[in-house]
Enzyme design. Structure first.
Site, PDB file in Angstrom:
ATOM      1  NE  ARG A  62      -2.776   0.517   3.492  1.00  0.00           N
ATOM      2  CZ  ARG A  62      -2.176   1.077   4.552  1.00  0.00           C
ATOM      3  NH1 ARG A  62      -1.689   2.283   4.476  1.00  0.00           N
ATOM      4  NH2 ARG A  62      -2.038   0.400   5.679  1.00  0.00           N
ATOM      5  CE1 TYR A 115     -13.929  16.598 -12.779  1.00  0.00           C
ATOM      6  CE2 TYR A 115     -13.566  15.929 -10.513  1.00  0.00           C
ATOM      7  CZ  TYR A 115     -13.943  15.633 -11.804  1.00  0.00           C
ATOM      8  OH  TYR A 115     -14.336  14.363 -12.107  1.00  0.00           O
ATOM      9  CG  ASP A 185      -7.077  20.280 -10.711  1.00  0.00           C
ATOM     10  OD1 ASP A 185      -6.334  19.884 -11.637  1.00  0.00           O
ATOM     11  OD2 ASP A 185      -8.175  19.759 -10.440  1.00  0.00           O
ATOM     12  CE  LYS A 210     -10.425  14.142 -16.587  1.00  0.00           C
ATOM     13  NZ  LYS A 210     -10.581  15.085 -15.502  1.00  0.00           N
TER      14      LYS A 210
HETATM   15  C1  LIG Z   1     -11.184  14.985 -14.198  1.00  0.00           C
HETATM   16  C2  LIG Z   1     -10.687  16.014 -13.306  1.00  0.00           C
HETATM   17  C3  LIG Z   1     -10.406  15.744 -11.970  1.00  0.00           C
HETATM   18  C4  LIG Z   1     -10.736  14.420 -11.313  1.00  0.00           C
HETATM   19  O1  LIG Z   1     -10.012  13.393 -11.836  1.00  0.00           O
HETATM   20  P1  LIG Z   1     -10.440  11.849 -11.696  1.00  0.00           P
HETATM   21  O2  LIG Z   1      -9.208  11.135 -12.097  1.00  0.00           O
HETATM   22  O3  LIG Z   1     -11.593  11.658 -12.622  1.00  0.00           O
HETATM   23  O4  LIG Z   1     -10.835  11.629 -10.277  1.00  0.00           O
HETATM   24  C5  LIG Z   1      -9.849  16.735 -11.201  1.00  0.00           C
HETATM   25  N1  LIG Z   1      -9.595  17.953 -11.710  1.00  0.00           N
HETATM   26  C6  LIG Z   1      -9.877  18.267 -12.986  1.00  0.00           C
HETATM   27  C7  LIG Z   1      -9.569  19.633 -13.475  1.00  0.00           C
HETATM   28  C8  LIG Z   1     -10.433  17.318 -13.824  1.00  0.00           C
HETATM   29  O5  LIG Z   1     -10.745  17.652 -15.078  1.00  0.00           O
END
Ligand SMILES: *Cc1c(COP(=O)(O)O)cnc(C)c1O
Length: 392
Positions: A62, A115, A185, A210
């Site tokens: 983990r 988000y 982010d 992404k």
């Molecule tokens: C998709 C996204 C997230 C979350 O990501 P996951 O891997 O789907 O949990 C966070 N921030 C942004 C800007 C996103 O587009």
């Protein structure tokens, strides 16, 4: 000498060269070019002393196996930080990072265009644990919003769906003068198009689902700390919360890193071509994409970013819901779906009236977010024009 052995000090090389080499050490794996997937809950030792040594790198699955550490090292290098934690999703990287630096009684400033699922976490969990959550809009004067107990400023730049670029250097300068932790982010830029640590941000996190993954298959996240002081609480929070990522997903994330610059380049080129093909269509009220010269965020984007990705939004002139559905459903190449950063084009309807509070969303027309993939742009333009014509 094999592969990256020769590149002990990678810092003197260009970023694309480093992306080819970071996070792999073929000399450790008989010359195997990619780090093997290490699936292991248990790590074995041949003595109590070795098991109990605090310097032991691997203790339990983990907490990370060799491929986890390779990925975390790669991401620290890419972002120019001290250390990283791999997380099972972007959402988890975000919640872990916020929990690492907040406690009951604190005040946190959160960007309004974040988000959307993170808004639920803030309004439900953080509020329930006694944290004062306040939203701000991208170009607000933050000095006026600070309280004596402000502990964290959480940014997302460009913001989700509307892509406002924040003046990160100015926000960090203000935060540093008050000992406030800054978190960003950085999903839009994949840790590549934008470098938050160059501007003094403390934590840069992203969804690897992404552009790092890039093939619409993995769900994963990562959070990188700029220095040791911020890495320690981040790592402790990840360990305490049981945050870990699976080795198969990590393998795909590492693989994605190698081609990410190419995919960004093509995404920007295709998106500019598509926008050029639809920008004068009379069914569109406004396009949102910071690389467009007439986007209100263009100057800040140009100052801080070295490129753009394939996500843009189109505000459709106010028309009936049924007409918008009919137009969207008629698209042959652009299905409806969540996420972006994969190889295929997608669109997602946005309901921003539900997800904006500091800067309420008052536009009446439909807001559609597009992700432009690797298809031939001319095909996408024909498809889009045909659908938009239905709205006239
Ligand atoms: C998709 C996204 C997230 C979350 O990501 P996951 O891997 O789907 O949990 C966070 N921030 C942004 C800007 C996103 O587009």
């Amino acid at each position: 000498m094999i592969g990256s052995l020769k590149l002990k000090d990678k810092s003197t090389f260009g970023e694309n060269t480093r992306l080819v080499h970071l996070g792999r050490e073929p000399d450790k794996y008989y010359g195997v070019v990619n780090p093997p997937i290490s699936r292991s809950s248990t790590i074995l030792y041949d003595s109590i002393e070795a098991y109990s040594d605090p310097k032991t790198e691997y203790r339990y699955g983990r907490l990370g196996t060799p491929i986890t550490k390779q990925f975390e090292k790669a991401m620290s290098e890419l972002e120019g930080g001290y250390g990283a934690i791999a997380a099972p999703s972007g959402q988890s990287a975000i919640t872990t990072s916020l929990l690492a630096f907040l406690k009951a009684g604190d005040h946190v400033l959160i960007i309004d265009s974040l988000y959307p699922p993170v808004r639920y976490f803030c309004n439900n969990m953080l509020a329930r644990y006694g944290i004062d959550v306040e939203y701000y809009s991208a170009h607000d004067d933050l000095a006026a919003r600070l309280k004596p107990n402000t502990a964290v400023i959480y940014m997302e730049s460009p913001g989700s769906a509307t892509f406002e670029i924040q003046d990160v250097p100015a926000i960090v300068k203000l935060a540093k003068s008050k000992n406030i932790v800054t978190i960003i982010d950085n999903s839009w830029a994949g840790g590549y198009l934008y470098k938050p640590f160059d501007h003094g941000v403390d934590i840069s996190l992203q969804s690897c689902s992404k552009y790092i993954g890039g093939h619409s298959d993995i769900i994963m996240g990562v959070s990188v700390a700029r220095d040791k002081e911020h890495y320690k609480p981040l790592r402790a929070a990840a360990n305490d919360l049981g945050v870990t990522a699976g080795p198969d997903d990590i393998y795909l994330a590492l693989r994605g890193l190698r081609t990410m610059p190419l995919r960004f380049k093509q995404a920007q080129e295709n998106t500019m071509a598509v926008l050029d093909g639809i920008k004068n269509h009379t069914a569109i009220e406004r396009l949102f994409y910071p690389a467009l010269p007439d986007d209100p965020n263009h100057a800040l984007w140009k100052r801080d970013f070295k490129g753009a990705n394939g996500v843009f939004s189109a505000l459709i002139k106010s028309t009936s819901k049924d007409a918008v559905c009919e137009a969207v459903n008629s698209l042959k190449l652009i299905p409806v779906g969540s996420s972006w950063g994969g190889y295929e084009s997608l669109l997602q309807p946005q309901y921003l009236e539900k997800y904006r509070s500091a800067n309420p969303w008052e536009n009446k027309g439909a807001m559609l977010r597009f992700h432009i993939g690797l298809e031939d742009p001319d095909d996408l333009i024909t498809d889009l024009r045909c659908a938009l014509d239905k709205l006239l």
